[in-house]
Motif scaffolding. Structure first.
Motif, short mmCIF file in Angstrom:
data_model
loop_
_atom_site.label_atom_id
_atom_site.label_comp_id
_atom_site.label_asym_id
_atom_site.label_seq_id
_atom_site.Cartn_x
_atom_site.Cartn_y
_atom_site.Cartn_z
N PHE A 105 0.86 -1.19 0.00
CA PHE A 105 0.00 0.00 0.00
C PHE A 105 0.89 1.23 0.00
N ILE A 106 0.52 2.22 -0.82
CA ILE A 106 1.35 3.43 -0.85
C ILE A 106 0.49 4.66 -1.02
N PHE A 107 0.86 5.70 -0.27
CA PHE A 107 0.20 7.01 -0.37
C PHE A 107 0.97 7.84 -1.38
N ASN A 108 0.28 8.34 -2.40
CA ASN A 108 0.87 9.25 -3.39
C ASN A 108 0.57 10.69 -3.01
N TYR A 109 1.45 11.59 -3.41
CA TYR A 109 1.22 13.03 -3.26
C TYR A 109 -0.18 13.40 -3.77
N GLY A 110 -0.90 14.16 -2.99
CA GLY A 110 -2.23 14.56 -3.41
C GLY A 110 -3.30 13.55 -3.08
N ASP A 111 -3.04 12.68 -2.12
CA ASP A 111 -4.06 11.81 -1.53
C ASP A 111 -4.59 10.75 -2.49
N LYS A 112 -3.70 10.19 -3.26
CA LYS A 112 -4.03 8.98 -4.02
C LYS A 112 -3.39 7.81 -3.28
N ARG A 128 -8.71 7.69 -5.00
CA ARG A 128 -8.34 9.09 -5.20
C ARG A 128 -9.29 9.96 -4.39
N ARG A 129 -8.73 10.70 -3.46
CA ARG A 129 -9.59 11.54 -2.65
C ARG A 129 -9.98 12.78 -3.44
N ASP A 130 -11.24 13.14 -3.31
CA ASP A 130 -11.76 14.32 -3.99
C ASP A 130 -11.45 15.54 -3.13
N LEU A 131 -10.24 16.06 -3.28
CA LEU A 131 -9.80 17.18 -2.44
C LEU A 131 -10.38 18.50 -2.94
N PRO A 132 -10.56 19.45 -2.04
CA PRO A 132 -11.02 20.79 -2.47
C PRO A 132 -10.05 21.39 -3.48
N GLU A 133 -10.61 22.01 -4.50
CA GLU A 133 -9.80 22.57 -5.58
C GLU A 133 -8.77 23.57 -5.05
N ASP A 134 -9.20 24.39 -4.10
CA ASP A 134 -8.28 25.41 -3.58
C ASP A 134 -7.13 24.79 -2.78
N LEU A 135 -7.42 23.69 -2.15
CA LEU A 135 -6.37 23.00 -1.40
C LEU A 135 -5.33 22.43 -2.35
N VAL A 136 -5.80 21.83 -3.43
CA VAL A 136 -4.88 21.27 -4.42
C VAL A 136 -4.09 22.39 -5.09
N ALA A 137 -4.79 23.48 -5.39
CA ALA A 137 -4.12 24.60 -6.07
C ALA A 137 -3.00 25.18 -5.21
N ALA A 138 -3.21 25.17 -3.90
CA ALA A 138 -2.17 25.69 -3.01
C ALA A 138 -0.93 24.82 -3.03
N GLY A 139 -1.12 23.52 -3.31
CA GLY A 139 0.00 22.60 -3.48
C GLY A 139 0.92 22.56 -2.28
N GLY A 140 2.20 22.45 -2.57
CA GLY A 140 3.19 22.45 -1.50
C GLY A 140 3.32 21.11 -0.82
N ASN A 141 4.12 21.16 0.21
CA ASN A 141 4.48 19.94 0.93
C ASN A 141 3.28 19.30 1.64
N ASN A 142 2.24 20.08 1.85
CA ASN A 142 1.13 19.60 2.68
C ASN A 142 0.34 18.48 2.04
N LEU A 143 0.51 18.26 0.75
CA LEU A 143 -0.22 17.18 0.09
C LEU A 143 0.52 15.85 0.19
N ALA A 144 1.66 15.85 0.86
CA ALA A 144 2.39 14.59 1.10
C ALA A 144 2.06 14.08 2.50
N LYS A 145 2.14 12.78 2.68
CA LYS A 145 1.94 12.16 4.01
C LYS A 145 3.05 11.14 4.22
N ARG A 146 3.55 11.12 5.44
CA ARG A 146 4.71 10.26 5.69
C ARG A 146 4.32 8.81 5.94
N ASN A 147 3.09 8.57 6.35
CA ASN A 147 2.72 7.17 6.56
C ASN A 147 1.21 7.02 6.61
#
Lengths: 591, 282
Positions: A105-112, A128-147
């Protein structure tokens, strides 16, 4: 959400090919769906996982990050080769694959989230999580998860929009979805969950000046997702333990203490050990904990601490703070390694952790008593440590002040960052991915724009350590029995991955320059290396399927910590895209 | 993309090529632009003879900025193409701003001209108005900070230029004989703490008082008093753009200068009863 079965759809659209390929595919394992026979993950499995599985962030509750697998060893690692690879969503990786009964099992950037056949790399399902458009647009490190976590028949995921969700581990179907906080207020998850004594434990991050009162850790029910308890990482004013530790400030003026890394668990004591990060804003003068006011404590509890929490009730049993009133962004939030070793001739139950300062510290995990510390990378923040209490004497010259530029070592990304250290029972050594650098630190105003602060708590102009030989990255092996350094591998490129010791006498780790290496666990000699397609910037794991050992590591660009370390090595550049999972194994004849 | 769209639009190929060469000479590390995976997705804006600017409703001053932006577009003989930013998140970093420059606009209004407060890949226009940080109180007897008893707490919007001055002044006072300083999340939180009685005064950005009094009559009774013995802290407010948009910046500065000189900007502030001043010198 788009869960689907790739194998089923492939058989529908290519019926003429299915029959002639079936025997070959069966031979390669492509037709088998290991998820169908996957067993529910029990509490006992989490306590004592199968050697071939990797069931949680650091594999075991004790946080060692060690695998007993030894098929790949010092003699044959030179033959290690690519078994399969898999493209990941471009962006910061920082991820830790989990493996259970042949499913990866693996978590991809952007909640896939994907389930793959761990032997072949074939996709089993994808969410694939249906993330808010504005959250995705902001991008950055926050769309990654360590585990992520696995428990019973569910995969537990902390999402970028501050929910905790459960997926059916066999199908990827959403089972439940529980919102913890409002992402638009700045709350976010970057670390992931773990399950202790039947409760999901998850830390919250993003607790800046938009979230007065700071962060928290929650306990959630794995069956329903319902929140059971919440432990605040900033002491409330009426808290008898740490309420008066904020220089007399009201709760609305207390910020920070993110819990952005997963914790450890001691089943014998039924205690979770959760690390907590630094207070915000980073500069103590700005947040009002300097200058010190008479009659008030100013430790800024529970920042930079270990919290010992009963996972059933959420009761905070005790805490130990490593760095009082942090004013450099030098977190002590990272992995807690639980190991039983003698100290001064007496057997002790240790909790070992290393903060950004690179100081390895051991406390007694039954009561929080400080035991010992030893330094690694050059640092000038702590000028002394009391040998009985662990209380640190701070170098006043390294304290940042408004209107001045001061020098502190290490710089804000840390002598170590989120790439985890690991412990091998074979060598009784702690292996540490480290980086050497300093910072010219200048506090800057926060209100450039109404919204855009740029995180401008301070300007950290990163510079090499004095008299640097140009090497930034290091892997150290430190014997925990006597705190002696067994070996230290130094290199130009920053180290950007966690390390992975194995029963085969190897320590795997990777760096910003795309090299993924296997070190001899007793000498530090490089026994094998391969150049990947991007920065090795995640938590490598190893696992076994059908008697074959694999080593897996995700690579990719975008991690803010890695890019910060890399500012001192501008000659090393990496592609923007091209995140991928690399999986290695020995050729069959050399196993 | 070698030629920035804004430069192409305003100055033609020759100037663009010269500036492109100058930009390319800078080391990549010095720029430290935010990381954007797959930035090709943003594409290149087509030149339509427009002034593309972002306005952010999270900024209480955005209506003022809107009028000023329209006036600037008119002065440059361009069609205004506003982008009303709809981001809901309460705070954002430079990464997010950078993405708006890639996607939505060439100019983003509403940034304080704080020396050294910006990354190298950003540039600021000259100010289109100046405003001051103020000290707001409810007590009718206080006329200056020095009138406030030392056992009172001052709520200060955290980390502002005025807050920095207050911090340094406090540090010059003896321990036990100085006001308490409660850092508050932002201007609004400081004013709410003042209204709620948690603090005796609020050290905030002046336009924030103007905005909250317009939005909520409960704040009508706030008094602004002298920050003395602190100096009055004033900052210019301008527009941000990518640092390589040098010709755009020059054009913008010239337009702002003209609008300041002919009284257009002052008229806009007066129309909104806005507590700002205009710098008319070139």
């Amino acid at each position: 959400m788009i869960p689907f079965r790739l194998l089923a759809s492939a058989m529908i659209v290519t019926p003429l090919l299915a029959a002639p390929l079936s025997s070959a595919q069966a031979q390669d394992g492509q037709m088998a769906n290991p998820a169908e026979k996957m067993r529910p993950v029990t509490d006992d499995m989490l306590k004592k996982p199968d050697d071939g599985d990797w069931l949680m962030w650091r594999r075991t509750y004790n946080g060692w990050g060690y695998s007993p697998l030894d098929q790949i060893n010092k003699e044959n690692v030179k033959n290690l080769q690519l078994a399969w690879s898999w493209s990941l969503t471009s962006g910061a990786t920082e991820t830790t694959p989990l493996v259970h009964d042949g499913v990866l099992f693996i978590f991809n950037y952007g909640d896939k989230v994907q389930a793959l056949n761990a032997a072949t790399g074939d996709l089993i399902w994808e969410y694939r999580r249906d993330l808010p458009e504005d959250l995705v647009a902001a991008g950055g490190n926050n769309l990654a998860k360590r585990n992520i976590a696995i428990y019973q028949d569910k995969l537990i995921v902390a999402t970028s929009d501050a929910h905790i969700i459960a997926l059916d581990a066999k199908t990827g179907q959403l089972v439940w979805d529980n919102q913890t906080a409002d992402w638009s207020k700045g709350w976010r998850y970057t670390g992931g969950p773990f399950v202790a004594n039947g409760v999901i434990v998850q830390g919250m991050t993003g607790c800046g000046n938009a979230e007065p009162g700071g962060c928290f850790v929650t306990g959630n029910d794995p069956q329903s997702g319902k929140e059971l308890w919440r432990v605040y990482t900033i002491a409330r004013p009426d808290d008898p333990k740490g309420g008066d530790s904020w220089n007399g400030l009201p709760l609305d003026s207390r910020f920070g203490a993110s819990a952005w890394i997963s914790g450890s668990y001691d089943p014998d004591q039924n205690l979770v050990f959760q690390g907590v990060g630094q207070p915000y804003p980073w500069i103590a003068e700005m947040r009002g904990t300097r200058p010190h006011e008479e009659g008030h404590g100013h430790e800024s509890l529970y920042s930079d601490s270990t919290l010992a929490i009963d996972p059933k009730t959420g009761e905070l049993k005790w805490y130990h703070q490593y760095l009082e009133d942090d004013t450099w962004d030098l977190d002590y939030v990272y992995e807690r390694i639980l190991v039983d070793l003698p100290v001064n001739g007496a057997d002790r139950k240790l909790l070992v952790t290393t903060g950004k300062l690179g100081i390895i510290e051991a406390i007694d995990r039954t009561n929080g008593e400080w035991l010992w510390a030893t330094e690694t990378v050059p640092q000038n923040v702590v000028s002394g440590i009391d040998s009985k209490t662990g209380k640190k004497t701070i170098n006043e010259a390294a304290i940042p002040h408004i209107g001045q530029t001061t020098v502190n070592c290490p710089a804000d990304p840390g002598g170590r960052g989120w790439p985890a250290t690991a412990y091998s029972p074979k060598t009784q050594a702690l292996y540490l991915p480290l980086n050497e650098f300093c910072s010219n630190t200048t506090p800057q105003p926060l209100d450039q724009g109404q919204v855009y602060t740029g995180g401008g708590r301070a300007t950290f102009a990163r510079v090499p350590v004095p008299n640097s030989d140009g090497n930034i990255g290091r892997v150290d092996a430190v014997k925990l029995t006597d705190q002696s350094t067994m070996w230290s591998h130094r290199q130009r490129s920053p180290m950007t991955s966690a390390v992975l010791p194995t029963g085969g006498g190897l320590v795997f780790g990777g760096s910003w320059d795309r090299w993924f290496r296997a070190f001899d666990d007793t000498t530090g000699d490089v026994l094998w290396q391969i150049r990947t397609n991007n920065a090795v910037n995640s938590f490598p794991i190893t696992y076994e399927v059908d008697g074959k050992q694999y080593v897996a590591v995700a690579v990719g660009n975008g991690s803010s910590a890695a890019r910060s370390w890399a500012t001192l090595t501008p000659e090393i550049t990496n592609p923007d895209g091209g995140s991928a999972l690399w999986v290695f194994a020995l050729p069959s004849q050399t196993q | 993309m070698c030629v920035p769209a804004g430069i192409r639009r305003y100055a033609g190929i020759l100037v663009a090529a010269l500036i492109c060469a100058a930009t390319a000479a800078l080391p990549a590390s010095a720029q430290q632009t935010p990381f954007v995976p797959e930035d090709f997705k943003y594409g290149t804006h087509e030149d339509k003879g427009t002034l593309r600017f972002c306005l952010d409703p999270r900024d209480p001053e955005w209506r003022i900025a809107q009028d000023i932006a329209d006036a600037i577009a008119s002065a440059l003989l361009l069609t205004p193409e506003p982008k009303i930013v709809s981001d809901p998140i309460v705070t954002a970093g430079w990464d997010s701003l950078y993405r708006h420059f890639l996607k939505d606009c060439d100019i983003y209004f509403g940034f304080k001209l704080i020396p050294g407060g910006y990354p190298r890949w950003l540039a600021l226009s000259r100010p289109y108005y100046d405003a001051a940080y103020v000290l707001a109180v409810q007590d009718p007897d206080w006329n200056a900070l020095s009138d406030i008893p030392l056992d009172k707490a001052i709520g200060s919007a955290i980390g502002t230029t005025a807050d920095f001055a207050f911090i340094k002044y406090r540090e010059s006072m003896p321990a036990g004989a100085r006001w308490r300083r409660f850092p508050m999340a932002n201007n609004e939180a400081a004013l709410q703490a003042l209204k709620g009685g948690t603090v005796a005064a609020a050290l905030v950005w002046g336009p924030a008082v103007w905005a909250i009094q317009q939005a909520d009559p409960a704040y009508a009774g706030l008094r602004l008093i002298s920050p003395s013995p602190l100096p009055v802290a004033t900052l210019g407010v301008g527009a941000a753009m990518l640092a390589n948009e040098t010709f755009l910046r020059s054009s913008l500065d010239q337009a702002i200068g003209s609008l300041a000189a002919d009284g257009t900007l002052a008229a806009i502030l007066a129309r909104h009863h806005f507590p700002g001043t205009i710098e008319t010198s070139p």
